[in-house]
Design a protein around this motif. Structure first.
Motif, PDB file in Angstrom:
ATOM      1  N   PRO A  29      83.394 -47.472 -56.893  1.00 54.63           N
ATOM      2  CA  PRO A  29      84.077 -46.189 -56.670  1.00 54.63           C
ATOM      3  C   PRO A  29      83.119 -45.186 -56.034  1.00 54.63           C
ATOM      4  CG  PRO A  29      83.427 -46.383 -58.954  1.00 54.63           C
ATOM      5  CD  PRO A  29      82.978 -47.660 -58.303  1.00 54.63           C
ATOM      6  N   GLY A  30      83.633 -44.295 -55.262  1.00 53.93           N
ATOM      7  CA  GLY A  30      82.812 -43.295 -54.598  1.00 53.93           C
ATOM      8  C   GLY A  30      83.231 -43.116 -53.162  1.00 53.93           C
ATOM      9  N   GLU A  31      82.474 -42.254 -52.460  1.00 50.34           N
ATOM     10  CA  GLU A  31      82.795 -41.924 -51.080  1.00 50.34           C
ATOM     11  C   GLU A  31      81.727 -42.390 -50.106  1.00 50.34           C
ATOM     12  OE1 GLU A  31      85.621 -40.644 -50.068  1.00 50.34           O
ATOM     13  OE2 GLU A  31      86.397 -40.491 -52.116  1.00 50.34           O
ATOM     14  N   ASP A  32      80.630 -42.984 -50.617  1.00 55.59           N
ATOM     15  CA  ASP A  32      79.551 -43.413 -49.733  1.00 55.59           C
ATOM     16  C   ASP A  32      79.990 -44.606 -48.902  1.00 55.59           C
ATOM     17  OD1 ASP A  32      78.044 -41.453 -50.810  1.00 55.59           O
ATOM     18  OD2 ASP A  32      76.918 -42.760 -52.179  1.00 55.59           O
ATOM     19  N   VAL A  33      79.554 -44.612 -47.615  1.00 60.69           N
ATOM     20  CA  VAL A  33      79.926 -45.672 -46.688  1.00 60.69           C
ATOM     21  C   VAL A  33      78.973 -46.850 -46.872  1.00 60.69           C
ATOM     22  CG1 VAL A  33      80.290 -46.290 -44.287  1.00 60.69           C
ATOM     23  CG2 VAL A  33      80.850 -43.992 -45.076  1.00 60.69           C
ATOM     24  N   LEU A  34      79.559 -48.061 -47.070  1.00 62.37           N
ATOM     25  CA  LEU A  34      78.757 -49.268 -47.283  1.00 62.37           C
ATOM     26  C   LEU A  34      78.546 -50.039 -45.988  1.00 62.37           C
ATOM     27  CD1 LEU A  34      77.417 -51.222 -49.327  1.00 62.37           C
ATOM     28  CD2 LEU A  34      79.635 -52.345 -49.549  1.00 62.37           C
ATOM     29  N   ALA A  35      79.574 -50.170 -45.171  1.00 63.03           N
ATOM     30  CA  ALA A  35      79.469 -50.952 -43.937  1.00 63.03           C
ATOM     31  C   ALA A  35      80.553 -50.500 -42.977  1.00 63.03           C
ATOM     32  CB  ALA A  35      79.606 -52.447 -44.220  1.00 63.03           C
ATOM     33  N   GLN A  36      80.298 -50.750 -41.706  1.00 62.78           N
ATOM     34  CA  GLN A  36      81.259 -50.438 -40.651  1.00 62.78           C
ATOM     35  C   GLN A  36      81.422 -51.704 -39.807  1.00 62.78           C
ATOM     36  OE1 GLN A  36      81.468 -46.359 -38.975  1.00 62.78           O
ATOM     37  NE2 GLN A  36      80.783 -47.358 -37.118  1.00 62.78           N
ATOM     38  N   VAL A  37      82.641 -52.262 -39.802  1.00 64.21           N
ATOM     39  CA  VAL A  37      82.874 -53.590 -39.239  1.00 64.21           C
ATOM     40  C   VAL A  37      83.862 -53.477 -38.085  1.00 64.21           C
ATOM     41  CG1 VAL A  37      83.638 -55.950 -39.716  1.00 64.21           C
ATOM     42  CG2 VAL A  37      82.515 -54.621 -41.505  1.00 64.21           C
ATOM     43  N   THR A  38      83.547 -54.164 -36.992  1.00 60.52           N
ATOM     44  CA  THR A  38      84.465 -54.255 -35.861  1.00 60.52           C
ATOM     45  C   THR A  38      85.093 -55.649 -35.871  1.00 60.52           C
ATOM     46  OG1 THR A  38      83.124 -52.736 -34.548  1.00 60.52           O
ATOM     47  CG2 THR A  38      84.688 -54.136 -33.366  1.00 60.52           C
ATOM     48  N   MET A  39      86.424 -55.690 -35.947  1.00 58.21           N
ATOM     49  CA  MET A  39      87.128 -56.962 -35.955  1.00 58.21           C
ATOM     50  C   MET A  39      88.568 -56.732 -35.490  1.00 58.21           C
ATOM     51  SD  MET A  39      87.524 -57.525 -40.071  1.00 58.21           S
ATOM     52  CE  MET A  39      88.330 -59.094 -39.820  1.00 58.21           C
ATOM     53  N   THR A  40      89.273 -57.810 -35.250  1.00 52.82           N
ATOM     54  CA  THR A  40      90.656 -57.702 -34.784  1.00 52.82           C
ATOM     55  C   THR A  40      91.562 -57.330 -35.955  1.00 52.82           C
ATOM     56  OG1 THR A  40      91.041 -60.052 -35.158  1.00 52.82           O
ATOM     57  CG2 THR A  40      90.272 -59.403 -32.975  1.00 52.82           C
ATOM     58  N   ALA A  41      92.675 -56.672 -35.611  1.00 54.67           N
ATOM     59  CA  ALA A  41      93.606 -56.253 -36.654  1.00 54.67           C
ATOM     60  C   ALA A  41      94.292 -57.441 -37.310  1.00 54.67           C
ATOM     61  CB  ALA A  41      94.661 -55.313 -36.067  1.00 54.67           C
ATOM     62  N   GLY A  42      94.303 -58.586 -36.647  1.00 52.77           N
ATOM     63  CA  GLY A  42      94.928 -59.768 -37.230  1.00 52.77           C
ATOM     64  C   GLY A  42      94.013 -60.565 -38.135  1.00 52.77           C
ATOM     65  N   GLY A  43      92.807 -60.070 -38.373  1.00 55.76           N
ATOM     66  CA  GLY A  43      91.887 -60.763 -39.258  1.00 55.76           C
ATOM     67  C   GLY A  43      92.364 -60.722 -40.699  1.00 55.76           C
ATOM     68  N   SER A  44      91.818 -61.651 -41.501  1.00 50.62           N
ATOM     69  CA  SER A  44      92.215 -61.735 -42.907  1.00 50.62           C
ATOM     70  C   SER A  44      91.285 -60.893 -43.762  1.00 50.62           C
ATOM     71  CB  SER A  44      92.183 -63.187 -43.386  1.00 50.62           C
ATOM     72  OG  SER A  44      90.854 -63.688 -43.350  1.00 50.62           O
ATOM     73  N   VAL A  45      91.751 -60.615 -44.973  1.00 46.10           N
ATOM     74  CA  VAL A  45      90.939 -59.861 -45.928  1.00 46.10           C
ATOM     75  C   VAL A  45      89.703 -60.664 -46.303  1.00 46.10           C
ATOM     76  CG1 VAL A  45      90.952 -58.825 -48.226  1.00 46.10           C
ATOM     77  CG2 VAL A  45      92.982 -58.665 -46.783  1.00 46.10           C
ATOM     78  N   GLN A  46      89.840 -61.981 -46.397  1.00 39.63           N
ATOM     79  CA  GLN A  46      88.691 -62.817 -46.735  1.00 39.63           C
ATOM     80  C   GLN A  46      87.613 -62.719 -45.656  1.00 39.63           C
ATOM     81  OE1 GLN A  46      89.667 -66.927 -47.264  1.00 39.63           O
ATOM     82  NE2 GLN A  46      87.695 -67.449 -48.163  1.00 39.63           N
ATOM     83  N   GLU A  47      88.019 -62.704 -44.391  1.00 43.05           N
ATOM     84  CA  GLU A  47      87.046 -62.552 -43.305  1.00 43.05           C
ATOM     85  C   GLU A  47      86.348 -61.200 -43.398  1.00 43.05           C
ATOM     86  OE1 GLU A  47      86.943 -62.586 -38.381  1.00 43.05           O
ATOM     87  OE2 GLU A  47      88.840 -62.869 -39.483  1.00 43.05           O
ATOM     88  N   LEU A  48      87.095 -60.141 -43.721  1.00 46.79           N
ATOM     89  CA  LEU A  48      86.481 -58.823 -43.883  1.00 46.79           C
ATOM     90  C   LEU A  48      85.500 -58.829 -45.045  1.00 46.79           C
ATOM     91  CD1 LEU A  48      86.301 -55.822 -43.162  1.00 46.79           C
ATOM     92  CD2 LEU A  48      88.278 -55.433 -44.655  1.00 46.79           C
ATOM     93  N   CYS A  49      85.863 -59.494 -46.150  1.00 46.37           N
ATOM     94  CA  CYS A  49      84.952 -59.583 -47.300  1.00 46.37           C
ATOM     95  C   CYS A  49      83.640 -60.250 -46.899  1.00 46.37           C
ATOM     96  CB  CYS A  49      85.619 -60.372 -48.429  1.00 46.37           C
ATOM     97  SG  CYS A  49      87.026 -59.545 -49.171  1.00 46.37           S
ATOM     98  N   GLN A  50      83.733 -61.363 -46.149  1.00 46.46           N
ATOM     99  CA  GLN A  50      82.516 -62.074 -45.754  1.00 46.46           C
ATOM    100  C   GLN A  50      81.665 -61.228 -44.813  1.00 46.46           C
ATOM    101  OE1 GLN A  50      83.939 -65.762 -44.131  1.00 46.46           O
ATOM    102  NE2 GLN A  50      84.385 -66.669 -46.137  1.00 46.46           N
ATOM    103  N   ARG A  51      82.298 -60.515 -43.893  1.00 43.24           N
ATOM    104  CA  ARG A  51      81.512 -59.701 -42.959  1.00 43.24           C
ATOM    105  C   ARG A  51      80.855 -58.535 -43.675  1.00 43.24           C
ATOM    106  NH1 ARG A  51      84.342 -59.346 -37.010  1.00 43.24           N
ATOM    107  NH2 ARG A  51      84.678 -61.578 -36.726  1.00 43.24           N
ATOM    108  N   VAL A  52      81.565 -57.904 -44.585  1.00 43.66           N
ATOM    109  CA  VAL A  52      80.953 -56.819 -45.350  1.00 43.66           C
ATOM    110  C   VAL A  52      79.804 -57.355 -46.189  1.00 43.66           C
ATOM    111  CG1 VAL A  52      81.368 -55.133 -47.175  1.00 43.66           C
ATOM    112  CG2 VAL A  52      83.040 -55.416 -45.355  1.00 43.66           C
ATOM    113  N   GLY A  53      80.016 -58.542 -46.793  1.00 40.86           N
ATOM    114  CA  GLY A  53      78.936 -59.133 -47.580  1.00 40.86           C
ATOM    115  C   GLY A  53      77.716 -59.435 -46.746  1.00 40.86           C
ATOM    116  N   ARG A  54      77.908 -59.946 -45.511  1.00 40.80           N
ATOM    117  CA  ARG A  54      76.767 -60.237 -44.630  1.00 40.80           C
ATOM    118  C   ARG A  54      76.085 -58.946 -44.179  1.00 40.80           C
ATOM    119  NH1 ARG A  54      75.782 -65.498 -45.548  1.00 40.80           N
ATOM    120  NH2 ARG A  54      77.546 -66.850 -44.991  1.00 40.80           N
ATOM    121  N   ILE A  55      76.895 -57.964 -43.760  1.00 42.55           N
ATOM    122  CA  ILE A  55      76.322 -56.733 -43.200  1.00 42.55           C
ATOM    123  C   ILE A  55      75.572 -55.964 -44.269  1.00 42.55           C
ATOM    124  CG2 ILE A  55      76.939 -54.494 -42.215  1.00 42.55           C
ATOM    125  CD1 ILE A  55      79.233 -55.932 -40.779  1.00 42.55           C
ATOM    126  N   ALA A  56      76.164 -55.804 -45.451  1.00 39.60           N
ATOM    127  CA  ALA A  56      75.543 -55.009 -46.509  1.00 39.60           C
ATOM    128  C   ALA A  56      74.577 -55.818 -47.353  1.00 39.60           C
ATOM    129  CB  ALA A  56      76.629 -54.418 -47.400  1.00 39.60           C
TER     130      ALA A  56
END
Length: 663
Positions: A313-340
């Protein structure tokens, strides 16, 4: 007739081959029967039964015993039985005449079976071509079995004479008819004088469908007195005919229904064609709209979006990801995990709603301009079991992100580095194993396998990840180098088993805890004791999260429960082994907190930093040092992580610029 046997037979030469013929006198060809031949016997036994139909009054039954010397046979003896002798039945021996042995007899059994009564249905339809009908005052027809009196007949009602008359009496049942009877059909006047008659043979009524036809009735001068249309049938034949008629009526009704149905179908088809024209126009319009919607959806799904993911919880930014709108939530989870550089894949929330892993970002509304995405960094639990399995758990979802059969013996302890890149296991098979962990991908690969003669009870990494310490059952603390896997030092630490060991923060000393409840401090370089304390309990694995909100509790031998500190409510249940394995070690992994920046800091960042952040780099303004690999002496600075989708987008932009095509 039952031919049982014969006694005292004498043939012309030797023992005869005997058989018996029987027949009704005067009807030999019609009623003859013959037994089987018994070879070489003077006292044969046949035990054969025969049936003679059409038995008449005063019929004499004759028998001939023959020797089968040729086709005709040679007579051995003969006998006869009169009707009055077998009228009430006969069972006995009859002396043979013309026999060479006057004492020779034939044993027979005779029984008269009454004829089977078989009622007939007689229907008189009409009379035509009646001769001299003017001389008659009235007329009727009748039918009776031949040889019976008039009381055993059926007749029609009397009708007025004419050239052609019809009878309306319907079918009449003749109950006195028996099998074998011949039927006499008569045409009579009102004074009961026979005008014409015809006799029908019994075989005529044995057909499947009985008899229906026109009879020519003859008068006493054998001239035709008239033609009678008549139907004669048994009860079975009548029932079969009626059933057939019912089937025909039913079939005609079905044909009528089919005709009416076809008529309705033609009307319905006409209406359907009109309706189909309307539906076709509607369908084409719907298809056009669907194609437009599909094209729009494909365009929306292929559109690249920049998603800013906050730390929940909070307002701090953890990661900023560029991807297609048709991507899955799982793909976003993996990219955030890699980036952060998170130890495990986070769980993504839209507002307060947890998004499913298989969901599409565009469909869930995550690509909306003001969508508030947050990543929930989950606590990590490591467990080991007596069946050799080691698991890394997402404590929030209860999912085993990594599961590995690490040892062939019970695993006593597990340790991990703060970034969860490396994991050490100690087991009763005298091995310490070091594993490379990728929590985001859910894999664990063996890097080092370190052996000691005695079972290993505990394992620990130094803070600089250069050394790994193993606490052994033989009282020794063994230090190995992470880079090469060579044994660096062996310390005779305690007289009994060493329950645990840990490095000091400066990595220059190691602290051991013995079974005798002594804590000793050792110099890593010299291996000499520096200090000791008595009455000290060994280290315990961390069973609370750093924020104190969750704690672990054993539930039986195989399960561990994750509970809330405030209420004690169970959040998840973790099963440590793969089957019946008993939990030996369970603890929260002490991992580094993720780096995040506030929205204000991000707004005031330099253009170069913003550009790197929009490319998908980790939102860490002061880069943290990553954990070193086993073969690395220094702590290298983690390079910025560039999102692969953003890199491909840049390459396509450069190619398009060279060819002059717009994107």
């Amino acid at each position: 007739v039952r031919v049982n046997g014969a006694t005292g037979l004498v043939a012309a030469a030797g023992k005869p081959d005997v058989f018996v013929r029987g027949w009704i006198r005067g009807r030999k060809n019609e009623t003859m029967f013959r037994t089987a031949t018994i070879l070489q016997s003077c006292d044969p036994d046949w035990e054969e039964a025969f049936t003679i139909d059409k038995l008449e009054k005063n019929d004499r039954l004759q028998f001939a015993v023959m020797d089968e010397v040729d086709e005709e046979g040679d007579l051995i003896g003969k006998c006869s039985i009169e009707r009055q002798e077998y009228e009430e039945g006969f069972d006995g021996h009859v002396r043979l005449r013309e026999s060479r042995n006057k004492e020779a007899t034939l044993s027979v059994e005779l029984k008269i079976v009454p004829p089977k009564r078989r009622p007939l249905w007689v229907e008189f339809v009409k009379m035509t071509d009646i001769v001299d009908f003017e001389k008659l005052k009235g007329l009727y027809c009748s039918a009776r079995p031949e040889g019976r009196d008039s009381n055993q007949r059926v007749r029609t009602s009397i009708v007025s004479p004419a050239s052609d008359v019809s009878f309306t009496d319907g079918p009449l049942q003749l109950t006195s008819f028996v099998d074998g009877d011949r039927l006499v059909v008569e045409f009579l006047g009102s004074n009961h004088d026979v005008v014409g008659a015809q006799t029908l043979e019994a075989d005529l009524f044995k057909k499947k469908v009985g008899f229906k036809g026109v009879l020519k009735l003859l008068n006493q001068r054998s001239l035709i007195a008239g033609s009678l249309t008549i139907r004669i049938e048994s009860t079975e034949q009548r029932d079969a005919r009626i059933n057939a008629m019912r089937e025909q009526v039913k079939e005609r009704q079905e044909i009528k229904l089919v005709y009416e149905e076809r008529k309705r179908d033609r009307l319905e088809r006409t209406q359907e064609r009109v309706q189909q024209d309307i539906e076709e126009r509607t369908r084409k319009e719907a298809e056009r709209r669907e194609k437009e919607a599909a094209l729009q959806r494909a365009h929306d799904l292929a559109r690249e979006v920049i998603l800013q993911v906050r730390l929940w919880p909070g307002e701090d930014v953890l990661a900023q990801v560029t991807m297609t709108a048709g991507g899955s939530v799982q793909e976003l989870c993996q990219r955030v995990g890699r980036i952060a550089k998170l130890p495990l894949c986070p769980r993504i929330r839209l507002g307060q709603t947890l998004l499913p892993d298989d969901g599409v970002l565009f469909d869930l509304g995550a690509c909306a301009p003001h969508a508030l995405l947050s990543a929930e960094v989950c606590p990590v639990v490591v467990t080991s079991a007596s069946d050799g399995f080691v698991k890394i758990w997402n404590a929030s979802s209860g999912e085993a992100r990594v599961s590995m059969h690490a040892h062939e013996a019970p695993v006593n302890a597990v340790c991990v580095t703060p970034d969860l890149k490396w994991l050490g296991t100690a087991a009763n098979d005298s091995l310490i194993k070091v594993w490379a962990v990728d929590g985001v991908a859910g894999t664990m690969n063996l890097v080092l396998s370190l052996r000691h003669p005695a079972p290993v009870l505990h394992v620990a990494f130094s803070q600089d990840n250069r050394l790994v310490a193993g606490s052994c059952e033989d009282g020794k603390v063994v230090l190995w180098r992470m880079k090469t896997g060579e044994q660096f030092r062996t310390i005779e630490a305690h007289p009994g088993a060493v329950l645990a060991a840990a490095f000091t923060p400066n990595c220059k000393q190691v602290i051991s805890y013995g079974a005798e409840r002594y804590k000793r401090i050792w110099d890593v370089e010299t291996g000499k004791a520096v200090d000791f304390e008595a009455n000290q309990d060994p280290l315990k694995p961390p069973s609370f999260t750093p924020d104190g909100k969750l704690f672990l509790k054993l539930a039986g031998e195989r399960d561990v429960e994750v509970r809330l500190m405030e209420t004690g409510a169970c959040q998840q249940t973790l099963t440590g082994g793969d089957g019946d394995g008993e939990i030996l070690y369970a603890a929260f992994a002490v991992v580094r907190a993720p780096h995040a920046v506030s929205a204000a800091s991000l707004a005031s960042a330099s253009p170069s930093i913003k550009k790197s952040l929009s490319a998908g780099a980790s939102l860490v303004l002061s880069p943290a040092r990553a954990t070193s690999a086993p073969n690395s002496r220094e702590k290298p600075v983690a390079p910025p992580v560039i999102d692969r989708a953003e890199m491909e987008r840049r390459i396509r932009a450069r190619r398009a610029a060279r060819t002059g095509r717009a994107i």
